[in-house]
Every structure is written in C-alpha cells, then in structure tokens.
Write a protein that holds these residues in place. Sequence first.
Motif, PDB file in Angstrom:
ATOM      1  N   ASN A   1      -8.141  -2.723  -9.534  1.00 34.11           N
ATOM      2  CA  ASN A   1      -9.301  -1.872  -9.301  1.00 34.11           C
ATOM      3  C   ASN A   1      -9.808  -1.966  -7.864  1.00 34.11           C
ATOM      4  N   LEU A   2      -8.884  -1.881  -6.913  1.00 35.41           N
ATOM      5  CA  LEU A   2      -9.264  -1.949  -5.507  1.00 35.41           C
ATOM      6  C   LEU A   2      -9.956  -0.653  -5.103  1.00 35.41           C
ATOM      7  N   GLY A   3     -10.879  -0.785  -4.151  1.00 37.93           N
ATOM      8  CA  GLY A   3     -11.601   0.393  -3.706  1.00 37.93           C
ATOM      9  C   GLY A   3     -11.097   0.944  -2.393  1.00 37.93           C
ATOM     10  N   ASN A   4     -10.077   0.326  -1.817  1.00 34.51           N
ATOM     11  CA  ASN A   4      -9.549   0.795  -0.534  1.00 34.51           C
ATOM     12  C   ASN A   4      -9.080   2.240  -0.661  1.00 34.51           C
ATOM     13  N   PRO A   5      -9.478   3.103   0.249  1.00 31.89           N
ATOM     14  CA  PRO A   5      -9.015   4.496   0.175  1.00 31.89           C
ATOM     15  C   PRO A   5      -7.522   4.590   0.462  1.00 31.89           C
ATOM     16  N   LEU A   6      -6.819   5.384  -0.336  1.00 29.95           N
ATOM     17  CA  LEU A   6      -5.398   5.602  -0.087  1.00 29.95           C
ATOM     18  C   LEU A   6      -5.241   6.537   1.105  1.00 29.95           C
ATOM     19  N   GLN A   7      -4.147   6.374   1.843  1.00 31.30           N
ATOM     20  CA  GLN A   7      -3.887   7.220   3.002  1.00 31.30           C
ATOM     21  C   GLN A   7      -2.473   7.791   2.893  1.00 31.30           C
ATOM     22  N   LYS A   8      -2.262   8.951   3.503  1.00 32.72           N
ATOM     23  CA  LYS A   8      -0.964   9.616   3.409  1.00 32.72           C
ATOM     24  C   LYS A   8      -0.018   9.103   4.483  1.00 32.72           C
ATOM     25  N   ASN A   9       1.211   8.762   4.046  1.00 32.43           N
ATOM     26  CA  ASN A   9       2.231   8.329   5.007  1.00 32.43           C
ATOM     27  C   ASN A   9       2.940   9.546   5.599  1.00 32.43           C
ATOM     28  N   SER A  10       3.997   9.309   6.358  1.00 37.34           N
ATOM     29  CA  SER A  10       4.696  10.410   7.037  1.00 37.34           C
ATOM     30  C   SER A  10       5.339  11.394   6.066  1.00 37.34           C
ATOM     31  N   GLN A  11       5.548  10.968   4.807  1.00 34.73           N
ATOM     32  CA  GLN A  11       6.121  11.871   3.793  1.00 34.73           C
ATOM     33  C   GLN A  11       5.036  12.559   2.974  1.00 34.73           C
ATOM     34  N   GLY A  12       3.778  12.326   3.342  1.00 36.29           N
ATOM     35  CA  GLY A  12       2.672  12.946   2.626  1.00 36.29           C
ATOM     36  C   GLY A  12       2.322  12.251   1.327  1.00 36.29           C
TER      37      GLY A  12
ATOM     38  N   ALA B   1      -1.441  -2.736  10.538  1.00 37.29           N
ATOM     39  CA  ALA B   1      -1.556  -1.930   9.324  1.00 37.29           C
ATOM     40  C   ALA B   1      -0.210  -1.348   8.910  1.00 37.29           C
ATOM     41  N   PHE B   2       0.049  -1.380   7.616  1.00 38.59           N
ATOM     42  CA  PHE B   2       1.283  -0.786   7.092  1.00 38.59           C
ATOM     43  C   PHE B   2       1.033  -0.177   5.718  1.00 38.59           C
ATOM     44  N   PHE B   3       1.889   0.777   5.354  1.00 40.83           N
ATOM     45  CA  PHE B   3       1.805   1.401   4.043  1.00 40.83           C
ATOM     46  C   PHE B   3       2.511   0.524   3.007  1.00 40.83           C
ATOM     47  N   ALA B   4       1.793   0.183   1.950  1.00 42.79           N
ATOM     48  CA  ALA B   4       2.420  -0.550   0.849  1.00 42.79           C
ATOM     49  C   ALA B   4       3.360   0.402   0.101  1.00 42.79           C
ATOM     50  N   SER B   5       4.303  -0.154  -0.620  1.00 41.95           N
ATOM     51  CA  SER B   5       5.234   0.671  -1.391  1.00 41.95           C
ATOM     52  C   SER B   5       4.484   1.370  -2.525  1.00 41.95           C
ATOM     53  N   GLN B   6       5.138   2.364  -3.119  1.00 43.48           N
ATOM     54  CA  GLN B   6       4.524   3.073  -4.237  1.00 43.48           C
ATOM     55  C   GLN B   6       4.259   2.122  -5.398  1.00 43.48           C
TER      56      GLN B   6
ATOM     57  N   VAL C   1      -9.443  -1.496  11.981  1.00 48.33           N
ATOM     58  CA  VAL C   1      -9.280  -2.685  12.818  1.00 48.33           C
ATOM     59  C   VAL C   1      -7.822  -3.151  12.792  1.00 48.33           C
ATOM     60  N   SER C   2      -7.259  -3.274  11.591  1.00 48.74           N
ATOM     61  CA  SER C   2      -5.858  -3.709  11.492  1.00 48.74           C
ATOM     62  C   SER C   2      -4.931  -2.702  12.158  1.00 48.74           C
ATOM     63  N   GLN C   3      -5.303  -1.432  12.124  1.00 46.50           N
ATOM     64  CA  GLN C   3      -4.486  -0.412  12.791  1.00 46.50           C
ATOM     65  C   GLN C   3      -4.548  -0.580  14.306  1.00 46.50           C
ATOM     66  N   SER C   4      -5.733  -0.877  14.843  1.00 47.42           N
ATOM     67  CA  SER C   4      -5.872  -1.048  16.289  1.00 47.42           C
ATOM     68  C   SER C   4      -5.140  -2.295  16.775  1.00 47.42           C
ATOM     69  N   PHE C   5      -4.949  -3.279  15.891  1.00 50.36           N
ATOM     70  CA  PHE C   5      -4.194  -4.485  16.216  1.00 50.36           C
ATOM     71  C   PHE C   5      -2.696  -4.300  15.955  1.00 50.36           C
ATOM     72  N   GLY C   6      -2.304  -3.159  15.423  1.00 53.87           N
ATOM     73  CA  GLY C   6      -0.903  -2.907  15.118  1.00 53.87           C
ATOM     74  C   GLY C   6      -0.406  -3.646  13.895  1.00 53.87           C
TER      75      GLY C   6
ATOM     76  N   PRO D   1      -0.148   3.615  15.300  1.00 52.52           N
ATOM     77  CA  PRO D   1       0.219   4.253  14.030  1.00 52.52           C
ATOM     78  C   PRO D   1       0.387   3.219  12.924  1.00 52.52           C
ATOM     79  N   ILE D   2       0.132   3.632  11.702  1.00 50.64           N
ATOM     80  CA  ILE D   2       0.336   2.756  10.548  1.00 50.64           C
ATOM     81  C   ILE D   2       1.832   2.651  10.290  1.00 50.64           C
ATOM     82  N   ALA D   3       2.342   1.437  10.219  1.00 47.95           N
ATOM     83  CA  ALA D   3       3.773   1.232  10.014  1.00 47.95           C
ATOM     84  C   ALA D   3       4.178   1.646   8.599  1.00 47.95           C
ATOM     85  N   GLU D   4       5.412   2.088   8.462  1.00 45.77           N
ATOM     86  CA  GLU D   4       5.907   2.530   7.157  1.00 45.77           C
ATOM     87  C   GLU D   4       6.128   1.364   6.204  1.00 45.77           C
ATOM     88  N   GLN D   5       6.306   0.167   6.746  1.00 42.39           N
ATOM     89  CA  GLN D   5       6.445  -1.036   5.921  1.00 42.39           C
ATOM     90  C   GLN D   5       6.049  -2.250   6.758  1.00 42.39           C
TER      91      GLN D   5
END
Length: 212
Positions: free
Chosen positions: A155-166, A139-144, A132-137, A25-29
């Motif tokens: 202007n980063l192109g990385n797709p945003l993903q939803k955390n546990s709070q949506g 990956a984490f969600f950056a703050s808002q 890949v970073s998720q499979s290595f444990g 799972p993607i870590a919350e921080q």
Amino acid sequence: MKLIYKLLTAGLAVLFTFTAQATKPIAEQAAMVSPLLNGQQIPAVMATTVEGKQINLQDVLAGKKTILFFYRGGWCPFCNTQMGQLKKISGRLQGMGFQLIGISTDAPEGLKASIKERDLDYTLLSDFNSKVSQSFGLAFFASQKTTERYVSKMNLGNPLQKNSQGQERLVLPAPAVYVFDAKGLVQFNYVNPNFRVRLDEELLLKAAELVR
C-alpha cells in the motif's frame, strides 16, 4: 583496515569540481543509474521535511559537513537495518562535525513512523516524487513485478511514473551514501544497485575522518 584507509585517501586526493545536472533521467533499471560523483556539487533540489515543509537541499547542507544516505523506505527491512546501524554511529559522526540525513520516497507520515519506531536521533527527509534521487542520478524504474508487489501488498503511496515505453512503474532510489564537505562537494560516495548490500558503518567512519 590500513588498505581501506589508503584507498580512501587516494580516492579523496583526486577531486575535481563539476557542475551537477539539475535533473537526470530516470534509469530503466537499477544497474543503469548514473550517480553524482566525487568532486561534484550538491544539486539545487527541493525535499520535504517531516512537517511537510519544502526546503532546498543546498540550504540544508550550507556550511555543514554532511552524511547523506538514500534508502528505499521504512517498509524495506534492509533499509531499517541500515538506519539502525547508522544510529549506532551517529554520535561519533556528530562528534566529527557531521549532520546525518536520510532521504527516501516515504511520505512525511512514514518518516515520522520510522523516527518513532526506531527512536532515531538524526534527520529524515521525504523525496515523495523522486526528484531528489533523480537529481543525484539514483532514480530508476522498478520492474512491473516489483511495482505490482510493492504497490498492492504494501500500500505504498508513491506516485507511479511512465517509463520510456509508456508503462507506469514505481520509481525507487538505488541505495547510496554520500559524504559532503562544508562547501557542499562530494568527498566520498557509495552506490550499490543491489539493495541487499549496504555500506559498512566502519568504512563510513573512515571516509568521514578524511574530510576536513
């Protein structure tokens, strides 16, 4: 330096083979990441080359001793400093039989720019969707606040993903360095949630020297 060598020797001597999870799972921080550990196997996960080709990371490492490092992207000054430091020792690592590979969330175009700008002599792979970073444990969600700053101003192109709070957040890897033997087992790892602190290249060389 002798103390460092002893610590590395002790750490490498106590290895057990674990089966790594395909996806964590993607870590919350950043402080909550649960990275791949010594003795664990390289996960079966796909990465993307600078040409845009999908490759299995296990195939890339198959039968080869490897230094694998995760960095946030070519937009990060601390990552650029690290890439430069690794370039200085890449010849020595290659002389010990290692291939050197960097992985970031940069798209292939961004990797090409980093290679050209820094005249890198080692491989960079794209982990655009953070699989890949998720499979290595790692990956984490950056703050808002961080998400807004990086996505809008850089202007980063990385797709945003939803955390546990949506909430839609930028996903980044905790900077890390892994040393794999030819069997694909982790022999040494350095993971630091503080992106400003990176592994000293001389310590990395000492860790590499212990891998047979």
